[in-house]
Write a protein that holds these residues in place. Structure first.
Motif, PDB file in Angstrom:
ATOM      1  N   GLU A 190      44.143  12.404  -7.993  1.00  0.00           N
ATOM      2  CA  GLU A 190      44.811  13.058  -9.114  1.00  0.00           C
ATOM      3  C   GLU A 190      46.226  12.522  -9.255  1.00  0.00           C
ATOM      4  O   GLU A 190      46.957  12.420  -8.277  1.00  0.00           O
ATOM      5  CB  GLU A 190      44.824  14.580  -8.912  1.00  0.00           C
ATOM      6  N   MET A 191      46.608  12.200 -10.488  1.00  0.00           N
ATOM      7  CA  MET A 191      47.930  11.620 -10.716  1.00  0.00           C
ATOM      8  C   MET A 191      48.762  12.448 -11.692  1.00  0.00           C
ATOM      9  O   MET A 191      49.954  12.658 -11.483  1.00  0.00           O
ATOM     10  CB  MET A 191      47.795  10.186 -11.248  1.00  0.00           C
ATOM     11  N   LEU A 192      48.140  12.933 -12.743  1.00  0.00           N
ATOM     12  CA  LEU A 192      48.861  13.652 -13.783  1.00  0.00           C
ATOM     13  C   LEU A 192      48.721  15.160 -13.583  1.00  0.00           C
ATOM     14  O   LEU A 192      47.676  15.631 -13.159  1.00  0.00           O
ATOM     15  CB  LEU A 192      48.335  13.249 -15.162  1.00  0.00           C
ATOM     16  N   GLY A 193      49.746  15.883 -13.917  1.00  0.00           N
ATOM     17  CA  GLY A 193      49.760  17.322 -13.657  1.00  0.00           C
ATOM     18  C   GLY A 193      49.102  18.158 -14.733  1.00  0.00           C
ATOM     19  O   GLY A 193      49.620  19.217 -15.114  1.00  0.00           O
ATOM     20  N   GLU A 236      53.793  13.540 -34.071  1.00  0.00           N
ATOM     21  CA  GLU A 236      52.516  13.265 -34.728  1.00  0.00           C
ATOM     22  C   GLU A 236      52.396  11.806 -35.169  1.00  0.00           C
ATOM     23  O   GLU A 236      51.320  11.349 -35.552  1.00  0.00           O
ATOM     24  CB  GLU A 236      52.345  14.188 -35.940  1.00  0.00           C
ATOM     25  N   TYR A 237      53.537  11.060 -35.126  1.00  0.00           N
ATOM     26  CA  TYR A 237      53.550   9.684 -35.608  1.00  0.00           C
ATOM     27  C   TYR A 237      53.524   8.700 -34.450  1.00  0.00           C
ATOM     28  O   TYR A 237      54.457   8.626 -33.662  1.00  0.00           O
ATOM     29  CB  TYR A 237      54.798   9.436 -36.469  1.00  0.00           C
ATOM     30  N   GLU A 238      52.443   7.945 -34.365  1.00  0.00           N
ATOM     31  CA  GLU A 238      52.325   6.926 -33.311  1.00  0.00           C
ATOM     32  C   GLU A 238      53.000   5.653 -33.803  1.00  0.00           C
ATOM     33  O   GLU A 238      52.527   4.984 -34.715  1.00  0.00           O
ATOM     34  CB  GLU A 238      50.855   6.670 -32.991  1.00  0.00           C
ATOM     35  N   VAL A 239      54.113   5.309 -33.172  1.00  0.00           N
ATOM     36  CA  VAL A 239      54.947   4.226 -33.687  1.00  0.00           C
ATOM     37  C   VAL A 239      54.534   2.857 -33.152  1.00  0.00           C
ATOM     38  O   VAL A 239      54.650   1.847 -33.851  1.00  0.00           O
ATOM     39  CB  VAL A 239      56.444   4.510 -33.394  1.00  0.00           C
ATOM     40  N   LEU A 240      54.060   2.783 -31.917  1.00  0.00           N
ATOM     41  CA  LEU A 240      53.642   1.511 -31.320  1.00  0.00           C
ATOM     42  C   LEU A 240      52.199   1.605 -30.839  1.00  0.00           C
ATOM     43  O   LEU A 240      51.861   2.483 -30.055  1.00  0.00           O
ATOM     44  CB  LEU A 240      54.562   1.157 -30.143  1.00  0.00           C
ATOM     45  N   LYS A 241      51.372   0.664 -31.304  1.00  0.00           N
ATOM     46  CA  LYS A 241      49.950   0.712 -30.968  1.00  0.00           C
ATOM     47  C   LYS A 241      49.482  -0.542 -30.232  1.00  0.00           C
ATOM     48  O   LYS A 241      48.290  -0.711 -29.988  1.00  0.00           O
ATOM     49  CB  LYS A 241      49.119   0.891 -32.243  1.00  0.00           C
ATOM     50  N   GLY A 242      50.426  -1.417 -29.873  1.00  0.00           N
ATOM     51  CA  GLY A 242      50.046  -2.682 -29.244  1.00  0.00           C
ATOM     52  C   GLY A 242      49.409  -2.521 -27.885  1.00  0.00           C
ATOM     53  O   GLY A 242      48.509  -3.274 -27.508  1.00  0.00           O
ATOM     54  N   ILE A 243      49.876  -1.536 -27.114  1.00  0.00           N
ATOM     55  CA  ILE A 243      49.320  -1.283 -25.787  1.00  0.00           C
ATOM     56  C   ILE A 243      48.990   0.205 -25.664  1.00  0.00           C
ATOM     57  O   ILE A 243      49.789   1.057 -26.060  1.00  0.00           O
ATOM     58  CB  ILE A 243      50.306  -1.673 -24.667  1.00  0.00           C
ATOM     59  N   LYS A 244      47.826   0.483 -25.133  1.00  0.00           N
ATOM     60  CA  LYS A 244      47.416   1.873 -24.920  1.00  0.00           C
ATOM     61  C   LYS A 244      46.823   1.988 -23.524  1.00  0.00           C
ATOM     62  O   LYS A 244      46.172   1.068 -23.033  1.00  0.00           O
ATOM     63  CB  LYS A 244      46.397   2.283 -25.979  1.00  0.00           C
ATOM     64  N   TRP A 245      47.070   3.135 -22.882  1.00  0.00           N
ATOM     65  CA  TRP A 245      46.566   3.362 -21.534  1.00  0.00           C
ATOM     66  C   TRP A 245      45.611   4.551 -21.509  1.00  0.00           C
ATOM     67  O   TRP A 245      45.826   5.559 -22.189  1.00  0.00           O
ATOM     68  CB  TRP A 245      47.715   3.659 -20.557  1.00  0.00           C
ATOM     69  N   TYR A 246      44.571   4.415 -20.703  1.00  0.00           N
ATOM     70  CA  TYR A 246      43.668   5.529 -20.408  1.00  0.00           C
ATOM     71  C   TYR A 246      43.681   5.737 -18.892  1.00  0.00           C
ATOM     72  O   TYR A 246      43.579   4.777 -18.130  1.00  0.00           O
ATOM     73  CB  TYR A 246      42.232   5.211 -20.851  1.00  0.00           C
ATOM     74  N   PHE A 247      43.800   6.983 -18.485  1.00  0.00           N
ATOM     75  CA  PHE A 247      43.732   7.332 -17.068  1.00  0.00           C
ATOM     76  C   PHE A 247      42.549   8.276 -16.867  1.00  0.00           C
ATOM     77  O   PHE A 247      42.492   9.345 -17.485  1.00  0.00           O
ATOM     78  CB  PHE A 247      45.032   8.001 -16.605  1.00  0.00           C
ATOM     79  N   VAL A 248      41.615   7.865 -16.026  1.00  0.00           N
ATOM     80  CA  VAL A 248      40.433   8.678 -15.722  1.00  0.00           C
ATOM     81  C   VAL A 248      40.554   9.131 -14.269  1.00  0.00           C
ATOM     82  O   VAL A 248      40.535   8.300 -13.355  1.00  0.00           O
ATOM     83  CB  VAL A 248      39.133   7.869 -15.923  1.00  0.00           C
ATOM     84  N   GLU A 249      40.669  10.435 -14.047  1.00  0.00           N
ATOM     85  CA  GLU A 249      40.880  10.982 -12.704  1.00  0.00           C
ATOM     86  C   GLU A 249      39.580  11.640 -12.218  1.00  0.00           C
ATOM     87  O   GLU A 249      39.228  12.745 -12.649  1.00  0.00           O
ATOM     88  CB  GLU A 249      42.037  11.981 -12.729  1.00  0.00           C
ATOM     89  N   LEU A 250      38.874  10.949 -11.336  1.00  0.00           N
ATOM     90  CA  LEU A 250      37.557  11.396 -10.904  1.00  0.00           C
ATOM     91  C   LEU A 250      37.559  12.739 -10.169  1.00  0.00           C
ATOM     92  O   LEU A 250      36.629  13.533 -10.358  1.00  0.00           O
ATOM     93  CB  LEU A 250      36.892  10.316 -10.037  1.00  0.00           C
ATOM     94  N   PRO A 251      38.544  13.050  -9.315  1.00  0.00           N
ATOM     95  CA  PRO A 251      38.528  14.367  -8.657  1.00  0.00           C
ATOM     96  C   PRO A 251      38.562  15.528  -9.655  1.00  0.00           C
ATOM     97  O   PRO A 251      37.914  16.553  -9.449  1.00  0.00           O
ATOM     98  CB  PRO A 251      39.799  14.341  -7.792  1.00  0.00           C
ATOM     99  N   LYS A 252      39.299  15.367 -10.749  1.00  0.00           N
ATOM    100  CA  LYS A 252      39.338  16.407 -11.781  1.00  0.00           C
ATOM    101  C   LYS A 252      37.993  16.508 -12.495  1.00  0.00           C
ATOM    102  O   LYS A 252      37.565  17.604 -12.884  1.00  0.00           O
ATOM    103  CB  LYS A 252      40.444  16.104 -12.797  1.00  0.00           C
ATOM    104  N   PHE A 253      37.360  15.344 -12.669  1.00  0.00           N
ATOM    105  CA  PHE A 253      36.026  15.330 -13.288  1.00  0.00           C
ATOM    106  C   PHE A 253      35.047  16.154 -12.466  1.00  0.00           C
ATOM    107  O   PHE A 253      34.263  16.936 -13.009  1.00  0.00           O
ATOM    108  CB  PHE A 253      35.549  13.879 -13.425  1.00  0.00           C
ATOM    109  N   ARG A 254      35.103  16.005 -11.152  1.00  0.00           N
ATOM    110  CA  ARG A 254      34.192  16.751 -10.273  1.00  0.00           C
ATOM    111  C   ARG A 254      34.397  18.259 -10.403  1.00  0.00           C
ATOM    112  O   ARG A 254      33.444  19.036 -10.361  1.00  0.00           O
ATOM    113  CB  ARG A 254      34.408  16.350  -8.822  1.00  0.00           C
ATOM    114  N   LYS A 255      35.652  18.667 -10.524  1.00  0.00           N
ATOM    115  CA  LYS A 255      35.970  20.095 -10.579  1.00  0.00           C
ATOM    116  C   LYS A 255      35.622  20.733 -11.926  1.00  0.00           C
ATOM    117  O   LYS A 255      35.475  21.944 -12.016  1.00  0.00           O
ATOM    118  CB  LYS A 255      37.471  20.310 -10.325  1.00  0.00           C
ATOM    119  N   ALA A 256      35.513  19.919 -12.958  1.00  0.00           N
ATOM    120  CA  ALA A 256      35.425  20.448 -14.324  1.00  0.00           C
ATOM    121  C   ALA A 256      34.041  20.960 -14.718  1.00  0.00           C
ATOM    122  O   ALA A 256      33.902  21.627 -15.735  1.00  0.00           O
ATOM    123  CB  ALA A 256      35.856  19.361 -15.306  1.00  0.00           C
TER     124      ALA A 256
END
Length: 287
Positions: A128-131, A148-168
């Motif tokens: 887990e990384m994000l609170g 509501e306005y996304e100003v820069l779209k050149g780079i985007k990040w996705y974070f998938v936290e598997l321990p949270k997935f297990r708990k959900a």
């Protein structure tokens, strides 16, 4: 690691060698397409893997190096996927720097700014990384007073936290949850349900059985596990030696190994408690 321990080893997609071999193998493109369509929620008609892993050519040094997966979607979007099992406390900084490098590599002299394609960084984490309780987090760079306005779209990040997935206790009718259950390899009942609902996953299971049964692949994956265990053991030993006996020689030796493995200097400082100047001095001694 004993032979008995190795025989019980469950090789799955959380082993980065297996992960890259599975998704980069020629003929397996449909698996990566199915996974990314579910995660990114975009239509993907075809995909090109930047580098099909050649397991026989993986050197001893590469066992401890970066094994990320990079693909180009049909519209030119670049997707970089990295699997991170251990929390090294530097992922946010590292993925920020690396994303810029990925983007810069796509720009050659004469390239128009409007022709530069988007880079998507996918980080699959076994910690887990994000609170927040969400197990999939998508970033957006927005204006402070106009969120509501996304100003820069050149780079985007996705974070998938598997321990949270297990708990959900996720809804297994959703394709992304089916893939995460397959990757996580934790809840066997969820995996069975996922493979029953998703025919692509059913095919993926046959590929996994073949891949993890291949002697060469299995050996490389086990070497990777051994390397991680030895590295953790070395770090633990160095720290204990430093605390109990005050022997800086042990710390110096492990510092040399970490330098050889191109470990981030901030991580070396954190582990060894040496100063940046001391580490730079050790670097010069090694040349």
């Amino acid at each position: 690691m004993t032979n008995k321990q190795k025989s019980k080893m469950n090789l799955n997609l959380k082993n980065d060698i297996i992960f890259k071999a599975f998704f980069s193998r020629k003929g397996n493109e449909e698996f990566l397409i199915d996974f990314l369509k579910a995660l990114l929620k975009i239509e993907i008609k075809q995909i090109v893997i930047r580098e099909e892993v050649n397991l026989q050519q993986l050197s001893a040094k590469e066992k401890g190096g970066r094994l990320d997966l990079q693909a180009i979607l049909n519209d030119g979007v670049i997707v970089n996927i990295e699997l991170q099992i251990q929390n090294k406390r530097n992922l946010k900084e590292r993925t920020t720097i690396y994303s810029s490098k990925v983007l810069a590599r796509e720009v050659s002299r004469g390239t128009k700014y409007e022709d530069i394609k988007q880079v998507i960084m996918v980080n699959i984490l076994d910690y887990e990384m994000l609170g927040f309780e969400e197990y999939i987090s998508e970033t957006a760079i927005v204006l402070d007073k106009h969120r509501e306005y996304e100003v820069l779209k050149g780079i985007k990040w996705y974070f998938v936290e598997l321990p949270k997935f297990r708990k959900a206790h996720p809804d297994m009718s959703e394709k992304i949850n089916q893939w995460l259950a397959f990757i996580d390899d934790y809840d066997k009942e969820a995996i069975k349900l996922a493979e029953k609902k998703n025919k692509t996953l059913e095919k993926a299971r046959y590929e996994m059985n073949y891949l993890t049964g291949d002697a060469a692949v299995r050996r490389l994956a086990e070497l990777r596990e051994d390397w991680e265990m030895d590295r953790n053991s070395d770090i633990h030993y160095a720290k204990e030696q430093g605390k109990k006996e005050g022997k800086r020689e042990a710390i110096k030796e492990i510092t040399k190994r970490l330098i050889d493995e191109n470990t981030d200097i901030k991580y070396i400082i954190k582990i060894t408690q040496l100063t940046k100047e001391e580490i730079e001095k050790i670097k010069k001694e090694q040349k």
